[in-house]
Design a protein around this motif. Structure first.
Motif, PDB file in Angstrom:
ATOM      1  N   ALA A  16     -13.003  15.455 -11.247  1.00 29.69           N
ATOM      2  CA  ALA A  16     -13.469  14.121 -10.866  1.00 29.69           C
ATOM      3  C   ALA A  16     -12.301  13.139 -10.761  1.00 29.69           C
ATOM      4  CB  ALA A  16     -14.485  13.620 -11.884  1.00 29.69           C
ATOM      5  N   ARG A  17     -11.364  13.239 -11.682  1.00 29.47           N
ATOM      6  CA  ARG A  17     -10.191  12.368 -11.642  1.00 29.47           C
ATOM      7  C   ARG A  17      -9.372  12.631 -10.380  1.00 29.47           C
ATOM      8  NH1 ARG A  17      -5.266  12.924 -15.984  1.00 29.47           N
ATOM      9  NH2 ARG A  17      -3.898  11.275 -15.194  1.00 29.47           N
ATOM     10  N   ALA A  18      -9.169  13.896 -10.046  1.00 30.87           N
ATOM     11  CA  ALA A  18      -8.436  14.236  -8.823  1.00 30.87           C
ATOM     12  C   ALA A  18      -9.189  13.767  -7.584  1.00 30.87           C
ATOM     13  CB  ALA A  18      -8.196  15.743  -8.759  1.00 30.87           C
ATOM     14  N   ALA A  19     -10.510  13.866  -7.593  1.00 33.72           N
ATOM     15  CA  ALA A  19     -11.311  13.416  -6.452  1.00 33.72           C
ATOM     16  C   ALA A  19     -11.190  11.902  -6.256  1.00 33.72           C
ATOM     17  CB  ALA A  19     -12.769  13.807  -6.652  1.00 33.72           C
ATOM     18  N   LEU A  20     -11.206  11.161  -7.355  1.00 34.48           N
ATOM     19  CA  LEU A  20     -11.034   9.706  -7.267  1.00 34.48           C
ATOM     20  C   LEU A  20      -9.686   9.356  -6.653  1.00 34.48           C
ATOM     21  CD1 LEU A  20     -11.903   6.777  -8.066  1.00 34.48           C
ATOM     22  CD2 LEU A  20     -10.735   7.179 -10.240  1.00 34.48           C
ATOM     23  N   LEU A  21      -8.631  10.044  -7.063  1.00 31.75           N
ATOM     24  CA  LEU A  21      -7.298   9.774  -6.543  1.00 31.75           C
ATOM     25  C   LEU A  21      -7.174  10.183  -5.077  1.00 31.75           C
ATOM     26  CD1 LEU A  21      -5.389  10.933  -9.720  1.00 31.75           C
ATOM     27  CD2 LEU A  21      -5.441   8.603  -8.817  1.00 31.75           C
ATOM     28  N   LEU A  22      -7.820  11.271  -4.686  1.00 28.31           N
ATOM     29  CA  LEU A  22      -7.831  11.669  -3.277  1.00 28.31           C
ATOM     30  C   LEU A  22      -8.544  10.619  -2.435  1.00 28.31           C
ATOM     31  CD1 LEU A  22      -8.575  15.494  -3.554  1.00 28.31           C
ATOM     32  CD2 LEU A  22      -6.504  14.452  -2.614  1.00 28.31           C
ATOM     33  N   ASP A  23      -9.608  10.053  -2.963  1.00 25.93           N
ATOM     34  CA  ASP A  23     -10.322   9.002  -2.245  1.00 25.93           C
ATOM     35  C   ASP A  23      -9.442   7.775  -2.070  1.00 25.93           C
ATOM     36  OD1 ASP A  23     -12.362   6.608  -2.026  1.00 25.93           O
ATOM     37  OD2 ASP A  23     -13.512   8.412  -1.585  1.00 25.93           O
ATOM     38  N   PHE A  24      -8.702   7.417  -3.125  1.00 24.79           N
ATOM     39  CA  PHE A  24      -7.775   6.280  -3.030  1.00 24.79           C
ATOM     40  C   PHE A  24      -6.686   6.552  -1.996  1.00 24.79           C
ATOM     41  CE2 PHE A  24      -3.982   3.922  -4.094  1.00 24.79           C
ATOM     42  CZ  PHE A  24      -4.452   2.658  -4.397  1.00 24.79           C
ATOM     43  N   LEU A  25      -6.113   7.740  -2.033  1.00 25.40           N
ATOM     44  CA  LEU A  25      -5.060   8.094  -1.078  1.00 25.40           C
ATOM     45  C   LEU A  25      -5.574   8.037   0.352  1.00 25.40           C
ATOM     46  CD1 LEU A  25      -3.393  11.043  -2.996  1.00 25.40           C
ATOM     47  CD2 LEU A  25      -2.248   8.946  -2.288  1.00 25.40           C
ATOM     48  N   SER A  26      -6.771   8.529   0.576  1.00 26.99           N
ATOM     49  CA  SER A  26      -7.356   8.507   1.913  1.00 26.99           C
ATOM     50  C   SER A  26      -7.505   7.076   2.419  1.00 26.99           C
ATOM     51  CB  SER A  26      -8.716   9.211   1.889  1.00 26.99           C
ATOM     52  OG  SER A  26      -9.382   9.057   3.123  1.00 26.99           O
ATOM     53  N   GLY A  27      -8.043   6.199   1.564  1.00 28.77           N
ATOM     54  CA  GLY A  27      -8.229   4.812   1.971  1.00 28.77           C
ATOM     55  C   GLY A  27      -6.924   4.078   2.214  1.00 28.77           C
ATOM     56  N   SER A  28      -5.911   4.297   1.363  1.00 27.48           N
ATOM     57  CA  SER A  28      -4.644   3.587   1.516  1.00 27.48           C
ATOM     58  C   SER A  28      -3.887   4.051   2.754  1.00 27.48           C
ATOM     59  CB  SER A  28      -3.785   3.773   0.263  1.00 27.48           C
ATOM     60  OG  SER A  28      -3.477   5.141   0.048  1.00 27.48           O
ATOM     61  N   LEU A  73       0.819  -1.211   0.000  1.00 22.46           N
ATOM     62  CA  LEU A  73       0.000   0.000   0.000  1.00 22.46           C
ATOM     63  C   LEU A  73       0.854   1.263   0.000  1.00 22.46           C
ATOM     64  CD1 LEU A  73      -2.920  -0.940   2.411  1.00 22.46           C
ATOM     65  CD2 LEU A  73      -3.048  -0.553  -0.057  1.00 22.46           C
ATOM     66  N   ILE A  74       2.010   1.226   0.654  1.00 20.83           N
ATOM     67  CA  ILE A  74       2.893   2.400   0.657  1.00 20.83           C
ATOM     68  C   ILE A  74       3.364   2.704  -0.763  1.00 20.83           C
ATOM     69  CG2 ILE A  74       5.174   3.217   1.359  1.00 20.83           C
ATOM     70  CD1 ILE A  74       4.683   1.816   4.051  1.00 20.83           C
ATOM     71  N   LEU A  75       3.748   1.661  -1.508  1.00 18.69           N
ATOM     72  CA  LEU A  75       4.170   1.856  -2.896  1.00 18.69           C
ATOM     73  C   LEU A  75       3.033   2.443  -3.730  1.00 18.69           C
ATOM     74  CD1 LEU A  75       6.121   1.469  -5.278  1.00 18.69           C
ATOM     75  CD2 LEU A  75       5.276  -0.879  -5.485  1.00 18.69           C
ATOM     76  N   LEU A  76       1.825   1.911  -3.558  1.00 19.00           N
ATOM     77  CA  LEU A  76       0.696   2.394  -4.345  1.00 19.00           C
ATOM     78  C   LEU A  76       0.259   3.791  -3.905  1.00 19.00           C
ATOM     79  CD1 LEU A  76      -1.493  -0.806  -4.772  1.00 19.00           C
ATOM     80  CD2 LEU A  76      -0.017   0.309  -6.451  1.00 19.00           C
ATOM     81  N   THR A  77       0.477   4.119  -2.627  1.00 19.06           N
ATOM     82  CA  THR A  77       0.174   5.469  -2.160  1.00 19.06           C
ATOM     83  C   THR A  77       1.071   6.486  -2.851  1.00 19.06           C
ATOM     84  OG1 THR A  77      -0.564   4.660   0.009  1.00 19.06           O
ATOM     85  CG2 THR A  77       0.087   6.971  -0.132  1.00 19.06           C
ATOM     86  N   ALA A  78       2.359   6.158  -2.964  1.00 16.13           N
ATOM     87  CA  ALA A  78       3.288   7.050  -3.663  1.00 16.13           C
ATOM     88  C   ALA A  78       2.899   7.193  -5.133  1.00 16.13           C
ATOM     89  CB  ALA A  78       4.715   6.521  -3.533  1.00 16.13           C
ATOM     90  N   LEU A  79       2.515   6.077  -5.760  1.00 15.78           N
ATOM     91  CA  LEU A  79       2.111   6.123  -7.167  1.00 15.78           C
ATOM     92  C   LEU A  79       0.840   6.952  -7.334  1.00 15.78           C
ATOM     93  CD1 LEU A  79       2.584   5.037 -10.071  1.00 15.78           C
ATOM     94  CD2 LEU A  79       0.993   3.185  -9.491  1.00 15.78           C
TER      95      LEU A  79
END
Length: 353
Positions: free
Chosen positions: A272-284, A79-85
């Motif tokens: 919307a794309r930025a919001a999706l990525l922020l949601d992913f970052l929050s969860g990870s 998850l740390i690797l994917l958070t950075a990505l």
């Protein structure tokens, strides 16, 4: 547990992928639409692979699956690797919108203000979680699709179809590398949509596959329109051929500056794309640290991304080079991450005997 149906998943991903037409170039000349079509076809097995882990463990959120598949330490590193990505993806998304706005406005607006505006809207959309985000994208997708469809229809009588010939002058060998780059961006970001939607419903895969097909068709039509309207040399001579093509359309005396409507709808896609990525970052980040609320993490990531985007925003050419590097890196990482998680979850859920 809130349920998200296939139609909502389609709306979310279609808005995200459709926004890429804002910065879509014409570097592949008249054959670029073929590369787009190939990348769209290749995105279907990628989307199915990204959805597989959640389908094997539908009772769990996606961010809990790495720990279940690889253990707490391995899952944390994963998850740390994917958070950075994902943070890199967020910065690239914001920069694409910021540099576009700066260019079409003649540099009148400072980068920090444009980045703050995009991230403020994205954070506001993401702070309620994925359930509220998909509800927001349902009406937005109609605005985007109708705006682009009207642009395409009004351009039909001005198109010079001879600009598409000869086809495949460079052979299929020239298409495959470009198709792989396009599979990476924009279609590789289906990984983030599959992750944030994991555990929220049973129709995610159908919705995401449908969105990939619809986005592929839309992007191919826009690419063909740009070439037939501007010519191969004209489309290659500008940084934003879709915007330029919309600006030269003849709407009639009653409606001028059609590119404003088009660019406005596509900026919404960037949000919307930025919001999706922020949601992913929050969860990870929550899954790794086991602390912090979703809203706090969303706003923290947005502030940090705003600072970095302001510091790193350069010229259009430097962004194009950075986008090329991003395309080279994203697909191998996403494909490897999706495959490893799918294998780990399948082994974890395999029944004895």
């Amino acid at each position: 547990m809130n349920r998200i149906n296939g139609r909502q998943a389609t709306c979310l991903l279609l808005v995200v992928l459709g926004g890429w037409s804002l910065t879509m170039t014409a570097e592949n000349g008249r054959d670029g639409w073929i590369a787009l079509a190939l990348s769209c076809a290749l995105s279907l097995p990628l989307a199915a692979l990204c959805c597989l882990p959640s389908e094997r463990m539908p009772q769990a959120q996606w961010f809990d699956l790495p720990a279940a598949a690889f253990g707490s330490v391995g899952g944390g590193l994963y998850l740390i690797l994917l958070t950075a990505l994902a943070f890199w993806s967020l910065c690239m998304s914001v920069l694409s919108g910021v540099i576009f706005l700066r260019t079409v406005s003649g540099g009148q607006w400072p980068v920090w203000l444009l980045a703050a505006a995009v991230l403020l809207c994205a954070a506001a959309a993401a702070q309620g979680g994925i359930e509220r985000l998909v509800l927001w994208t349902e009406p937005v997708v109609w605005v985007v699709v109708i705006a682009l469809a009207v642009s395409l229809l009004l351009s039909v009588r001005q198109l010079d179809w001879k600009q598409l010939w000869p086809m495949l002058s460079g052979g299929w060998q020239a298409m495959l590398p470009r198709a792989c780059l396009l599979l990476s961006v924009p279609f590789g970001e289906v990984f983030y949509a599959a992750a944030v939607l994991g555990g929220t419903g049973t129709q995610t895969r159908t919705g995401l596959l449908r969105a990939c097909v619809l986005a592929g068709v839309l992007l191919c039509l826009l690419y063909v329109r740009n070439i037939c309207l501007l010519g191969e040399a004209g489309a290659n001579a500008v940084f934003y051929p879709s915007y330029t093509a919309a600006s030269v359309l003849e709407f009639g005396e009653s409606f001028q500056r059609g590119e404003v409507l088009i660019s406005g709808s596509l900026i919404v896609c960037t949000v919307a794309r930025a919001a999706l990525l922020l949601d992913f970052l929050s969860g990870s980040v929550q899954a790794v640290t086991r602390r912090g609320s979703g809203q706090q993490l969303v706003w923290s990531a947005a502030i940090l991304a705003g600072i970095i985007c302001t510091m790193t925003a350069g010229t259009n050419r430097s962004f194009a080079d950075a986008l090329h590097l991003y395309q080279l890196v994203l697909l191998p990482v996403v494909l490897t991450a999706a495959a490893l998680l799918a294998i780990g979850v399948c082994i974890r859920t395999k029944k004895p005997g």
